[in-house]
Design a protein around this motif. Structure first.
Motif, PDB file in Angstrom:
ATOM      1  N   MET A   1       0.725  -1.048  -0.338  1.00 46.29           N
ATOM      2  CA  MET A   1      -0.125  -0.169  -0.123  1.00 46.29           C
ATOM      3  C   MET A   1       0.476   1.264  -0.113  1.00 46.29           C
ATOM      4  N   GLU A   2       0.349   2.740  -0.761  1.00 47.87           N
ATOM      5  CA  GLU A   2       1.338   3.517  -1.339  1.00 47.87           C
ATOM      6  C   GLU A   2       0.320   4.152  -0.729  1.00 47.87           C
ATOM      7  N   MET A   3       0.482   5.858  -0.315  1.00 49.90           N
ATOM      8  CA  MET A   3       0.011   6.745   0.100  1.00 49.90           C
ATOM      9  C   MET A   3       1.089   7.885  -0.080  1.00 49.90           C
ATOM     10  N   ASN A   4       0.525   9.238  -0.739  1.00 48.80           N
ATOM     11  CA  ASN A   4       0.796  10.366  -0.190  1.00 48.80           C
ATOM     12  C   ASN A   4       0.529  11.573   0.477  1.00 48.80           C
ATOM     13  N   SER A   5       1.826  12.076   0.439  1.00 50.78           N
ATOM     14  CA  SER A   5       0.463  13.198   1.904  1.00 50.78           C
ATOM     15  C   SER A   5       2.046  14.269   1.699  1.00 50.78           C
ATOM     16  N   ASP A   6       1.421  15.454   2.236  1.00 49.05           N
ATOM     17  CA  ASP A   6       2.087  17.070   2.056  1.00 49.05           C
ATOM     18  C   ASP A   6       3.294  16.940   3.484  1.00 49.05           C
ATOM     19  N   ILE A   7       2.296  15.972   4.804  1.00 46.02           N
ATOM     20  CA  ILE A   7       2.720  16.496   5.760  1.00 46.02           C
ATOM     21  C   ILE A   7       2.819  14.979   6.777  1.00 46.02           C
ATOM     22  N   CYS A   8       4.247  14.360   7.438  1.00 50.40           N
ATOM     23  CA  CYS A   8       4.191  12.893   7.624  1.00 50.40           C
ATOM     24  C   CYS A   8       4.553  13.701   9.017  1.00 50.40           C
ATOM     25  N   ILE A   9       3.591  12.802   9.339  1.00 51.54           N
ATOM     26  CA  ILE A   9       4.230  13.038  11.514  1.00 51.54           C
ATOM     27  C   ILE A   9       4.327  11.618  12.164  1.00 51.54           C
ATOM     28  N   VAL A  10       5.029  11.454  13.011  1.00 54.29           N
ATOM     29  CA  VAL A  10       5.322  10.293  13.243  1.00 54.29           C
ATOM     30  C   VAL A  10       4.971  10.451  14.806  1.00 54.29           C
ATOM     31  N   GLY A  11       4.107   9.790  15.983  1.00 52.65           N
ATOM     32  CA  GLY A  11       3.547  10.362  17.259  1.00 52.65           C
ATOM     33  C   GLY A  11       2.288  10.804  17.332  1.00 52.65           C
ATOM     34  N   ALA A  12       1.406  10.304  18.037  1.00 49.09           N
ATOM     35  CA  ALA A  12       0.448  11.069  18.430  1.00 49.09           C
ATOM     36  C   ALA A  12      -0.097  11.807  19.841  1.00 49.09           C
ATOM     37  N   GLY A  13       1.330  11.462  20.210  1.00 47.64           N
ATOM     38  CA  GLY A  13       1.496  12.205  21.627  1.00 47.64           C
ATOM     39  C   GLY A  13       0.831  14.012  21.731  1.00 47.64           C
ATOM     40  N   PRO A  14       0.791  14.817  22.825  1.00 47.28           N
ATOM     41  CA  PRO A  14       0.345  15.889  22.580  1.00 47.28           C
ATOM     42  C   PRO A  14       0.644  16.981  21.433  1.00 47.28           C
ATOM     43  N   GLY A  15       2.125  16.890  21.213  1.00 43.88           N
ATOM     44  CA  GLY A  15       2.656  17.718  20.114  1.00 43.88           C
ATOM     45  C   GLY A  15       2.895  17.318  18.258  1.00 43.88           C
ATOM     46  N   GLY A  16       2.509  16.056  18.474  1.00 36.61           N
ATOM     47  CA  GLY A  16       2.196  15.542  17.227  1.00 36.61           C
ATOM     48  C   GLY A  16       0.703  16.006  17.035  1.00 36.61           C
ATOM     49  N   ALA A  17      -0.213  15.852  17.761  1.00 39.46           N
ATOM     50  CA  ALA A  17      -1.786  15.556  17.314  1.00 39.46           C
ATOM     51  C   ALA A  17      -1.723  17.002  17.069  1.00 39.46           C
ATOM     52  N   LEU A  18      -1.617  17.798  18.177  1.00 39.47           N
ATOM     53  CA  LEU A  18      -1.397  19.813  17.800  1.00 39.47           C
ATOM     54  C   LEU A  18      -1.111  19.694  17.006  1.00 39.47           C
ATOM     55  N   LEU A  19       0.365  19.443  15.759  1.00 36.13           N
ATOM     56  CA  LEU A  19       0.568  19.718  14.921  1.00 36.13           C
ATOM     57  C   LEU A  19      -0.038  19.507  14.060  1.00 36.13           C
ATOM     58  N   ALA A  20      -0.713  18.216  14.281  1.00 39.82           N
ATOM     59  CA  ALA A  20      -1.380  17.111  13.436  1.00 39.82           C
ATOM     60  C   ALA A  20      -2.485  18.426  12.767  1.00 39.82           C
ATOM     61  N   TYR A  21      -3.098  18.526  13.862  1.00 45.67           N
ATOM     62  CA  TYR A  21      -4.406  19.532  13.947  1.00 45.67           C
ATOM     63  C   TYR A  21      -3.947  20.496  12.908  1.00 45.67           C
TER      64      TYR A  21
END
Length: 360
Positions: free
Chosen positions: A1-21
């Motif tokens: 499976m392959e995907m394309n994205s502008d941003i890939c964030i590794v880690g859904a802790g507070p920092g990663g989740a806030l940045l993703a939002y």
């Protein structure tokens, strides 16, 4: 499976989740990866300071988290031999000595807000195995595994928000300077006695710091410093004399301690260290939070520093094309701020015992 994205964030802790939002809100295609099946796992650093509070208020998130439940610390207290000898009250402009926010409440709001945008994708139970690079040496995404199947995610920018033992940092070959602080930490969580006021309470036991942090939902978090590397020998000793020191320091905890801390197994050991990297990223890759600057528990700076990293990076990305972002220059301001905080942590640790000199 392959995907394309502008941003890939590794880690859904507070920092990663806030940045993703924040990036999804800006219209970027964002994939957020989390190795655990459940994002809302419990963690130890759950105290917001005024900087973290301000960031959440800036993005209209604080009230939503507050509705799920949080608790403001009303006093900072110092105790000796079971007696309170010094109470400090917060600056009226701040109104607290930190706010306990259960991680589940914080992440619930961040993830739910991000999910409002169709350009956001959360992938749990997904472990990063390697980073992708092009022929010019720039990072272009990750190789990951989910349910035994390989996933290739191509991205313009990969962000490591995956904690103190960051896979992204290691795979990118980014070195960190590790600093030991001379102590390890025992954590425990117990129900608070009736009428326990929201507070942080401190004591000095065998020249080591003992801290009690009131938590939302009627709990107390115990943070007990022990000498670095001493836990294996400590576990060989009788448990009762050790725990009696806690009860002597805070007699009002006698019943709840006896009911809920019955053996060494009721403590969690944290290997305390801080680290800092001069290199906060490479072409096509950035690091935030503990992945690039692990903090010790002193002063509860870790969570708040991760939120500040996310806010800073999101602001920069709002004004630059992803491919034009100069990671090294972007990190300059944050590096200075984090270095200052880590120096404050060392000073607090080295001078903690002086709080008890006059009383003794």
């Amino acid at each position: 499976m392959e995907m394309n994205s502008d941003i890939c964030i590794v880690g859904a802790g507070p920092g990663g989740a806030l940045l993703a939002y924040l990036l999804a809100k800006q219209g970027m295609e964002v994939v957020l990866l989390e190795r655990h099946k459940e994002v809302f796992k419990e963690f130890r650093g759950e105290h917001l300071n005024e900087e973290g509070e301000a960031i959440l208020k800036k993005h209209n998130l604080f009230t939503k988290i507050e509705e799920l439940g949080m608790l403001k610390m009303e006093t900072l207290e110092y105790w000796e031999n079971g007696k309170l000898f010094k109470t400090i009250y917060p600056d009226l402009a701040v109104g607290h000595f930190g706010i306990h926010v259960p991680q589940a409440h914080l992440l619930t709001v961040l993830i739910n807000e991000a999910k409002k945008y169709p350009n956001f994708t959360l992938m749990t139970g997904t472990t990063v195995k390697d980073l992708l690079k092009n022929e010019l040496g720039s990072y272009t995404g990750v190789k990951a595994v989910q349910d035994g199947k390989e996933i290739i995610i191509h991205s313009l920018l990969t962000i490591g928000a995956d904690g103190r033992y960051s896979t992204v940092r290691k795979k990118a070959g980014i070195d960190v300077e590790v600093r030991k602080h001379g102590y390890d930490l025992l954590w425990a969580k117990i129900p608070a006695p009736p009428n326990w006021e929201p507070s942080i309470k401190m004591a000095l036991i065998d020249e080591m710091q003992l801290s009690l942090f009131t938590q939302a939902k009627g709990f107390i978090q115990i943070g007990w410093n022990i000498r670095e590397g001493s836990y294996p020998e400590l576990r060989k000793q009788p448990f009762t004399p050790f725990i009696e020191k806690l009860i002597k320091a805070f007699p009002q905890l006698k019943q709840t301690v006896n009911e809920h801390i019955k053996s060494w197994n009721d403590f969690v050991l944290l290997d305390v260290h801080s680290n800092f990297s001069e290199e906060w990223g490479k072409e096509g890759l950035a690091l935030i939070g503990d992945a690039v600057h692990t903090m010790t528990p002193t002063g509860a700076f870790g969570l708040n520093s991760a939120l500040k990293d996310a806010d800073t990076l999101a602001t920069l990305l709002a004004h630059h094309r992803i491919t034009d972002l100069d990671i090294l220059n972007c990190a300059t301001q944050r590096k200075k701020e984090v270095e200052k905080l880590q120096k404050i942590q060392i000073e607090k640790e080295q001078t903690f015992a002086t709080q008890f000199v006059l009383y003794s």
